[in-house]
Design an enzyme around this catalytic site. Structure first.
Site, PDB file in Angstrom:
ATOM      1  N   GLU A  36      35.983  -9.232  -8.138  1.00 13.25           N
ATOM      2  CA  GLU A  36      36.598 -10.468  -8.601  1.00 13.25           C
ATOM      3  C   GLU A  36      36.095 -10.691 -10.031  1.00 13.25           C
ATOM      4  O   GLU A  36      34.880 -10.667 -10.260  1.00 13.25           O
ATOM      5  CB  GLU A  36      36.164 -11.627  -7.695  1.00 13.25           C
ATOM      6  CG  GLU A  36      36.888 -12.892  -8.052  1.00 13.25           C
ATOM      7  CD  GLU A  36      36.477 -14.097  -7.206  1.00 13.25           C
ATOM      8  OE1 GLU A  36      35.722 -13.943  -6.228  1.00 13.25           O
ATOM      9  OE2 GLU A  36      36.944 -15.192  -7.559  1.00 13.25           O
ATOM     10  N   ARG A 261      25.110  -3.969   2.277  1.00 12.06           N
ATOM     11  CA  ARG A 261      24.952  -4.291   0.859  1.00 12.06           C
ATOM     12  C   ARG A 261      23.646  -3.733   0.346  1.00 12.06           C
ATOM     13  O   ARG A 261      22.709  -3.527   1.108  1.00 12.06           O
ATOM     14  CB  ARG A 261      24.854  -5.809   0.675  1.00 12.06           C
ATOM     15  CG  ARG A 261      26.078  -6.575   0.868  1.00 12.06           C
ATOM     16  CD  ARG A 261      25.769  -8.049   0.795  1.00 12.06           C
ATOM     17  NE  ARG A 261      25.794  -8.558  -0.562  1.00 12.06           N
ATOM     18  CZ  ARG A 261      26.902  -8.977  -1.164  1.00 12.06           C
ATOM     19  NH1 ARG A 261      28.058  -8.940  -0.545  1.00 12.06           N
ATOM     20  NH2 ARG A 261      26.856  -9.438  -2.400  1.00 12.06           N
ATOM     21  N   LYS A 271      26.654 -13.096  -7.821  1.00 11.32           N
ATOM     22  CA  LYS A 271      27.232 -13.514  -9.103  1.00 11.32           C
ATOM     23  C   LYS A 271      27.073 -15.011  -9.323  1.00 11.32           C
ATOM     24  O   LYS A 271      26.883 -15.458 -10.445  1.00 11.32           O
ATOM     25  CB  LYS A 271      28.696 -13.108  -9.177  1.00 11.32           C
ATOM     26  CG  LYS A 271      28.872 -11.699  -9.684  1.00 11.32           C
ATOM     27  CD  LYS A 271      30.331 -11.362  -9.868  1.00 11.32           C
ATOM     28  CE  LYS A 271      30.980 -11.154  -8.529  1.00 11.32           C
ATOM     29  NZ  LYS A 271      32.368 -10.720  -8.617  1.00 11.32           N
TER      30      LYS A 271
HETATM   31  P1  ATP Z   1      28.635 -11.498  -5.294  1.00 11.00           P
HETATM   32  O1  ATP Z   1      28.101 -11.971  -3.982  1.00 11.00           O
HETATM   33  O2  ATP Z   1      27.609 -10.968  -6.211  1.00 11.00           O
HETATM   34  O3  ATP Z   1      29.526 -12.475  -5.973  1.00 11.00           O
HETATM   35  P2  ATP Z   1      30.947 -10.306  -4.342  1.00 11.00           P
HETATM   36  O4  ATP Z   1      31.027  -9.548  -3.104  1.00 11.00           O
HETATM   37  O5  ATP Z   1      31.504 -11.664  -4.266  1.00 11.00           O
HETATM   38  O6  ATP Z   1      29.501 -10.256  -4.907  1.00 11.00           O
HETATM   39  P3  ATP Z   1      33.040  -8.903  -5.613  1.00 11.00           P
HETATM   40  O7  ATP Z   1      33.414  -8.892  -7.037  1.00 11.00           O
HETATM   41  O8  ATP Z   1      33.976  -9.505  -4.655  1.00 11.00           O
HETATM   42  O9  ATP Z   1      31.634  -9.599  -5.554  1.00 11.00           O
HETATM   43  O10 ATP Z   1      32.627  -7.452  -5.135  1.00 11.00           O
HETATM   44  C1  ATP Z   1      33.391  -6.299  -5.335  1.00 11.00           C
HETATM   45  C2  ATP Z   1      32.976  -5.247  -4.354  1.00 11.00           C
HETATM   46  O11 ATP Z   1      31.595  -4.959  -4.491  1.00 11.00           O
HETATM   47  C3  ATP Z   1      33.180  -5.701  -2.915  1.00 11.00           C
HETATM   48  O12 ATP Z   1      33.803  -4.658  -2.211  1.00 11.00           O
HETATM   49  C4  ATP Z   1      31.806  -5.959  -2.403  1.00 11.00           C
HETATM   50  O13 ATP Z   1      31.713  -5.679  -1.049  1.00 11.00           O
HETATM   51  C5  ATP Z   1      30.954  -5.007  -3.249  1.00 11.00           C
HETATM   52  N1  ATP Z   1      29.604  -5.535  -3.394  1.00 11.00           N
HETATM   53  C6  ATP Z   1      29.231  -6.724  -3.914  1.00 11.00           C
HETATM   54  N2  ATP Z   1      27.906  -6.893  -3.852  1.00 11.00           N
HETATM   55  C7  ATP Z   1      27.401  -5.772  -3.285  1.00 11.00           C
HETATM   56  C8  ATP Z   1      26.079  -5.334  -2.945  1.00 11.00           C
HETATM   57  N3  ATP Z   1      25.014  -6.074  -3.175  1.00 11.00           N
HETATM   58  N4  ATP Z   1      25.949  -4.117  -2.374  1.00 11.00           N
HETATM   59  C9  ATP Z   1      27.027  -3.348  -2.141  1.00 11.00           C
HETATM   60  N5  ATP Z   1      28.281  -3.692  -2.431  1.00 11.00           N
HETATM   61  C10 ATP Z   1      28.487  -4.893  -3.005  1.00 11.00           C
HETATM   62 MG    MG Z   2      33.539 -11.148  -3.053  1.00  6.68          MG
END
Ligand code: ATP
Ligand code: MG
Length: 556
Positions: A36, A261, A271
């Site tokens: 995102e 994760r 984020k």
């Molecule tokens: P955050 O919690 O930091 O905002 P998010 O999951 O909301 O992370 P996205 O931009 O939606 O952020 O993530 C894009 C991809 O990265 C998704 O498929 C998510 O599952 C993966 N991802 C995000 N954080 C991690 C992590 N700590 N370890 C592994 N994969 C991750």
């Molecule tokens: Mg997300």
């Protein structure tokens, strides 16, 4: 990156893929990385990037970069650019860039299809009421009074939602599934909401936006994703993922698989929290070298190889774990140990005067750029009567095990001579301002002709030739392994000493160090020439990581 460069440890996802290929359930491997664009990527994302792009590369498949842009309030195009930059820097290339917003029209028609099948309805309850009606995990929810609206009325209302007739929050489109489900995600989840906000990609074309659970699976289907990989917290969303696909008519039928994760000690990988650090000025920006963002790590001096190596070491499993900071630090140490040229720098200077060295004279000594790699060549370093050494390398009343400089003792000056301390000079407050030594000219190069041994070797720079510059000693951003664990507020655990800038003296060759290059400062650690703050002949160094040895570890 070519196939040979990647190490590809087996994992449960690769097993699933192998079985799917063997059973002819899929013919081509298609993955996507779906960030995102509401912030910069962090090291957790690197894991998802290595997994998705790595699998596509190894199976001759394709990987899309898909911006999951369904919430225009928080998304910005500068994040889109930063994300693209970071993925390239990590060494990966997408087949195409897609956006969830590319499919808005298709998604809209799939929603209409669900309404026509009696599987979705427009709800007039407020967000608050919807939450209340949803119930608790151990008690069934309550059906909305609008749940059984006739199909025609739903179609009309949904069309008018799109046309902008209703205000934010006044109406939503919901799936009609099961208000008694033990899975909260299945209790008539919201599919669309009204948001009268300009979208960074589609402008003002839309004022209704699809929710993640509706948009994600259908976007996967549009791209013919064979294996939709996401992190474990989406496990409970999988039944909804399947429900949407099974009840509409998408062009393909993807499947979701969840993996654990990446979590890292002494930092935060969210984020939302990272945005807070940036917005409140606790760090200088998303690329502050203390940030666990890809751009922060890169500015700190981490290499793409070291981050990919970390992802390989951590592996892909279904079990949540927290990686020790030391594991990350070791990947960069190992990488830079192989590649970084050696140099000498003094971060906390103490003047050393060699009283039997001729005044006004100097000479040039040879120093190898890498102890194990003669092909990396050597350089000349000036030596003379006045030098700087590290203040910690001298002790007036030293314990027995102190093998560095102390009155009456002899040590080796790296690449130079043996010196013996003869005198300690202090100011009126008793503060040591200089140490005086004599040197043995016969020990040039660091060995003695009579087989005499010294216990310690210390580094130094020639005082009149030294380049004076700033060195930034970075440390962990937080003082506790799980920031906020005790107080509930991660800000409480910020490390006040995480960035200390010192005035340092460097051997002269380092004056010309190129921005973006790496060095090992002997006995101190690995340092990176800051690409932004450095100027010609005025490099600014960021400490990437200390050396492993205990002496370096105890230092700030
Ligand atoms: P955050 O919690 O930091 O905002 P998010 O999951 O909301 O992370 P996205 O931009 O939606 O952020 O993530 C894009 C991809 O990265 C998704 O498929 C998510 O599952 C993966 N991802 C995000 N954080 C991690 C992590 N700590 N370890 C592994 N994969 C991750
Ligand atoms: Mg997300």
């Amino acid at each position: 990156m070519s196939k040979d460069e990647t190490t590809t440890p087996a994992n449960f996802i690769r097993q699933i893929i192998d079985e799917d290929l063997a059973a002819d359930r899929v013919s081509q491997i298609v993955t996507r990385f779906p960030p995102e664009p509401n912030g910069y990527l962090h090291i957790g994302h690197a894991k998802a990037i290595c997994l998705n792009f790595g699998i596509a590369g190894d199976y001759d498949g394709v990987c899309y970069l898909r911006f999951d842009d369904t919430n225009p309030i928080k998304e910005e195009s500068r994040y889109v650019e930063a994300i693209k930059d970071d993925i390239h820097w990590l060494g990966f290339q997408w087949k195409e860039i897609r956006h969830t917003s590319d499919y808005f029209e298709t998604l809209y028609s799939r929603a209409v299809e669900l309404i026509e099948k009696g599987l979705a309805y427009v709800d007039d309850l407020s967000m608050e009421e919807i939450r209340e009606y949803r119930g608790k995990w151990n008690a069934p929810g309550q059906e909305s009074p609008y749940r059984n609206r006739p199909v025609e009325e739903n179609l009309d209302l949904f069309r008018r939602m799109r046309a902008g007739e209703f205000e934010d929050g006044s109406r939503v489109l919901r799936a009609k599934i099961d208000m008694a489900s033990s899975n909260m995600n299945m209790r008539d989840p919201t599919l669309y909401r009204v948001r009268k906000v300009t979208h960074q990609n589609t402008g003002d074309e839309w004022c209704i936006y699809p929710m993640y659970d509706f948009a994600h699976c259908l976007s996967d289907a549009e791209e013919h994703i064979s294996h939709s990989l996401c992190s474990l917290e989406f496990e409970d969303n999988r039944p909804l993922y399947d429900w949407v696909l099974d009840n509409s008519s998408p062009p393909s039928r993807p499947h979701q698989y969840e993996f654990a994760r990446l979590n890292l000690e002494y930092t935060i990988l969210s984020k939302r929290k990272l945005t807070l650090l940036v917005d409140t000025g606790k760090v200088s920006g998303w690329d502050d070298p203390r940030m666990p963002t890809i751009s922060g790590l890169r500015r700190r001096g981490y290499t793409p190889e070291s981050i990919r190596d970390l992802c390989d070491r951590v592996g892909v499993t279904k079990k949540d774990s927290v990686v020790e900071m030391g594991v990350l630090e070791n990947t960069i140490r190992e990488d830079l140990d192989r590649t970084a040229p050696r140099a000498m720098a003094v971060l906390n200077p103490l003047k050393l005067v060699i009283t039997n060295y001729p005044e006004g004279e100097s000479e040039e000594l040879d120093a190898a750029n890498h102890p194990q790699k003669p092909e990396m060549g050597s350089r000349k370093i000036p030596f003379g009567r006045e030098l700087y050494i590290e203040r910690d390398d001298f002790m007036e009343d030293a314990p027995k095990k102190f093998f560095r400089l102390t009155p009456g003792c002899e040590v080796r000056l790296r690449y130079a001579y043996f010196v013996t301390c003869t005198d300690v000079i202090k100011d009126a407050h008793g503060h040591i301002t200089e140490v005086h030594c004599t040197y043995d000219p016969a020990t040039k190069g660091g060995g003695s002709p009579d087989g005499r041994k010294v216990k310690g070797t210390i580094h130094w720079v020639s005082a009149p030739h030294a380049v004076e510059t700033q060195v930034r000693l970075y440390d962990r951003l937080f003082t506790t392994p799980v920031p906020g664990k005790d107080t509930g507020d991660f800000m409480d655990d910020l490390n006040p000493d995480s960035a200390v800038t010192v005035k340092a003296f460097l051997e002269p060759a380092l004056g010309a160090a190129e921005p973006g290059s790496h060095f090992q400062f002997e006995r101190l650690g690995y340092f990176f020439v800051d690409p932004i703050d450095s100027a010609p002949q005025r490099p600014v160094f960021n400490r990437t990581v200390t050396l492993r040895d205990s002496w370096a570890k105890g230092r700030k």
